[in-house]
Design an enzyme around this catalytic site. Structure first.
Site, PDB file in Angstrom:
ATOM      1  N   VAL A 265     -13.247  -4.379   0.517  1.00 15.44           N
ATOM      2  CA  VAL A 265     -12.818  -3.138   0.822  1.00 15.44           C
ATOM      3  C   VAL A 265     -12.505  -3.009   2.073  1.00 15.44           C
ATOM      4  O   VAL A 265     -12.736  -3.315   3.289  1.00 15.44           O
ATOM      5  CB  VAL A 265     -14.164  -1.809   0.744  1.00 15.44           C
ATOM      6  CG1 VAL A 265     -13.371  -0.498   1.003  1.00 15.44           C
ATOM      7  CG2 VAL A 265     -14.541  -1.752  -0.774  1.00 15.44           C
ATOM      8  N   GLY A 266     -10.746  -2.615   2.129  1.00 15.72           N
ATOM      9  CA  GLY A 266      -9.975  -2.584   3.427  1.00 15.72           C
ATOM     10  C   GLY A 266     -10.223  -1.034   3.895  1.00 15.72           C
ATOM     11  O   GLY A 266     -11.340  -0.274   3.698  1.00 15.72           O
ATOM     12  N   ASP A 267      -9.189  -0.651   4.677  1.00 20.93           N
ATOM     13  CA  ASP A 267      -9.198   0.645   5.580  1.00 20.93           C
ATOM     14  C   ASP A 267      -8.914   1.469   4.504  1.00 20.93           C
ATOM     15  O   ASP A 267      -9.177   2.772   4.828  1.00 20.93           O
ATOM     16  CB  ASP A 267      -7.985   0.487   6.347  1.00 20.93           C
ATOM     17  CG  ASP A 267      -6.587   0.122   5.917  1.00 20.93           C
ATOM     18  OD1 ASP A 267      -6.471  -0.800   5.310  1.00 20.93           O
ATOM     19  OD2 ASP A 267      -5.839   1.210   5.990  1.00 20.93           O
TER      20      ASP A 267
ATOM     21  N   THR B 108       0.865  -1.162   0.005  1.00 18.40           N
ATOM     22  CA  THR B 108       0.040  -0.054   0.181  1.00 18.40           C
ATOM     23  C   THR B 108       0.916   1.292   0.027  1.00 18.40           C
ATOM     24  O   THR B 108       1.847   1.269   0.696  1.00 18.40           O
ATOM     25  CB  THR B 108      -0.909  -0.034   1.150  1.00 18.40           C
ATOM     26  OG1 THR B 108      -1.587  -1.109   1.193  1.00 18.40           O
ATOM     27  CG2 THR B 108      -1.781   1.337   1.412  1.00 18.40           C
TER      28      THR B 108
END
Length: 316
Positions: free
Chosen positions: A195-197, A166
Site C-alpha cells: 500500500v502506497g501513499d 495516479t
C-alpha cells in the site's frame, strides 16, 4: 465563493502517443466535476465525480488501466476527504471493483472507520451492493505488457515506474467547503499487499476548510516519508501561496529523500496550483468558467468552458 476544481492524471513521464488521451481525460474529469459545482453540488461530490471519470479511463493508473502486482493482479488504493469536518474514507489493496473512490466515500459516510483494506474492504463493498467485476476487466493490454517486461531478468522496473498515472482532484464549492480525492493502481510489479501513499491520510491527500486541499502523485514511499499533502497545507497555514507551498514541499521531498512527484492544490480563497518535479504531469483546472490544462512544465492552455464542452462533444 466561486467554485474551483483542479485535477491531475499522474506525475511522471507521459509517452508521446499517450499525451492526447491524458489531456482529454483530465479535461473531461475537470469539466464533469465543475458541472456539479455549478449546479450547487458539494466539493466532495465534485472530486468523487472527477476521479470516477478518470478511473473509467484506461489512460490512467486507477480503476480500469491500473498496473499489475507481482502476481499479475490489480490491487487499488483510494482516499476521499471532506475539509468541512475532516471526515475521510479510504480503501487499500481492493480488487474487482470499477471505482474504488466510490467505495472510499462509502467508508467515510457509512462506517465509523477511515480505512478498510483487502478482504474487509471486499466484504464491505458486497454489503453496500457495489457490483463485483472480473479482475480481467480492469487489465489493459498496456498494463499486461509492462508486467511481463518487468519479469524479464535484465529489466529495470524503476524505468517503468516513471510512467505512472495516479489520479486526483481537489475542489472548493460555493459554500467555501474544500475536498480532495485520490485513486491509484500503485506501482507496477509491486509486492502483493503493498500500500502506497494514496490511501494514507496526509500523504495521498488532505483537505481542511481552514487552509485548503491537496492531492498528490509520484513515488509513494517518498510521499509517505514527508507526509506531502499535509506538509503543503502546513506551508499555506504559514502564509505561503498554493504555488510556493507546493514547490517548497516538492523541493523538500526531492532534497531530503530523493523523491519526485506532483501535486494539485486549492486554498480557502480559491487560489490554485498544479506543480510537479517530474518531467510531466497531466492536469486541468476550471475557475471562473475558464478551463486551464497542460502536461509539460510551463505549458498552459486556456479556453472557455463553453468552447471546451463544444470541442469535447465534437470529439476533443
Amino acid at each position: 465563493m466561486k467554485p474551483v476544481i483542479v485535477v491531475h492524471g499522474g506525475a511522471g513521464r507521459i509517452f508521446r502517443e499517450r499525451e492526447e488521451g491524458c489531456r482529454a481525460g483530465v479535461v473531461r474529469a475537470a469539466l464533469r466535476g465543475y458541472a456539479l459545482l455549478k449546479q450547487g453540488g458539494s466539493a466532495v461530490d465534485a472530486v468523487e465525480e472527477a476521479v470516477r471519470s478518470m478511473e473509467d479511463d484506461p489512460h490512467f493508473n486507477a480503476g480500469c488501466g491500473s498496473v499489475l502486482n507481482e502476481k499479475g493482479e490489480v490491487e487499488m488504493d483510494a482516499i476521499i476527504m471532506d475539509g468541512k469536518n475532516l471526515d475521510s474514507g479510504a480503501v487499500s489493496a481492493v480488487k474487482c471493483i470499477a471505482n474504488p473512490i466510490k467505495l472510499a466515500r462509502l467508508v467515510m459516510e457509512k462506517t465509523k472507520h477511515m480505512l478498510l483494506t483487502d478482504h474487509g474492504a471486499h466484504l464491505f463493498a458486497q454489503a453496500m451492493g457495489i457490483p463485483e467485476i472480473p479482475g480481467e476487466k480492469l487489465i489493459t493490454e498496456r498494463s499486461r505488457e509492462r508486467w511481463k517486461k518487468n519479469l524479464e531478468p535484465d529489466c529495470n522496473p524503476e524505468e517503468f515506474q516513471k510512467d505512472l498515472g495516479t489520479v486526483g482532484a481537489v475542489a472548493i464549492d460555493s459554500e467555501g467547503n474544500v475536498a480532495c480525492a485520490t485513486s491509484t493502481g500503485g506501482l507496477s510489479n509491486k509486492m502483493i499487499g503493498r500500500v502506497g501513499d494514496t490511501a494514507c491520510i496526509g500523504s495521498g491527500g488532505y483537505a481542511d476548510n481552514h487552509s485548503g486541499a491537496t492531492s498528490t502523485t509520484g513515488h509513494g514511499e517518498s510521499i509517505m516519508k514527508v507526509v506531502l499533502a499535509r506538509l503543503i497545507l502546513y506551508h499555506m497555514e504559514q502564509g505561503m501561496s498554493p504555488e510556493v507551498a507546493a514547490d517548497t514541499a516538492l523541493d523538500y521531498m526531492k532534497t531530503r529523500v530523493g523523491g519526485l512527484g506532483g501535486v494539485i492544490v486549492v486554498n480557502k480563497a480559491g487560489e490554485w496550483a498544479a506543480r510537479f518535479s517530474t518531467k510531466q504531469m497531466s492536469w486541468a483546472t476550471v475557475k471562473d468558467d475558464n478551463l486551464h490544462y497542460g502536461i509539460y512544465a510551463g505549458e498552459k492552455h486556456i479556453q472557455s468552458v463553453d468552447e471546451a464542452l463544444a470541442s469535447e462533444r465534437a470529439g476533443f
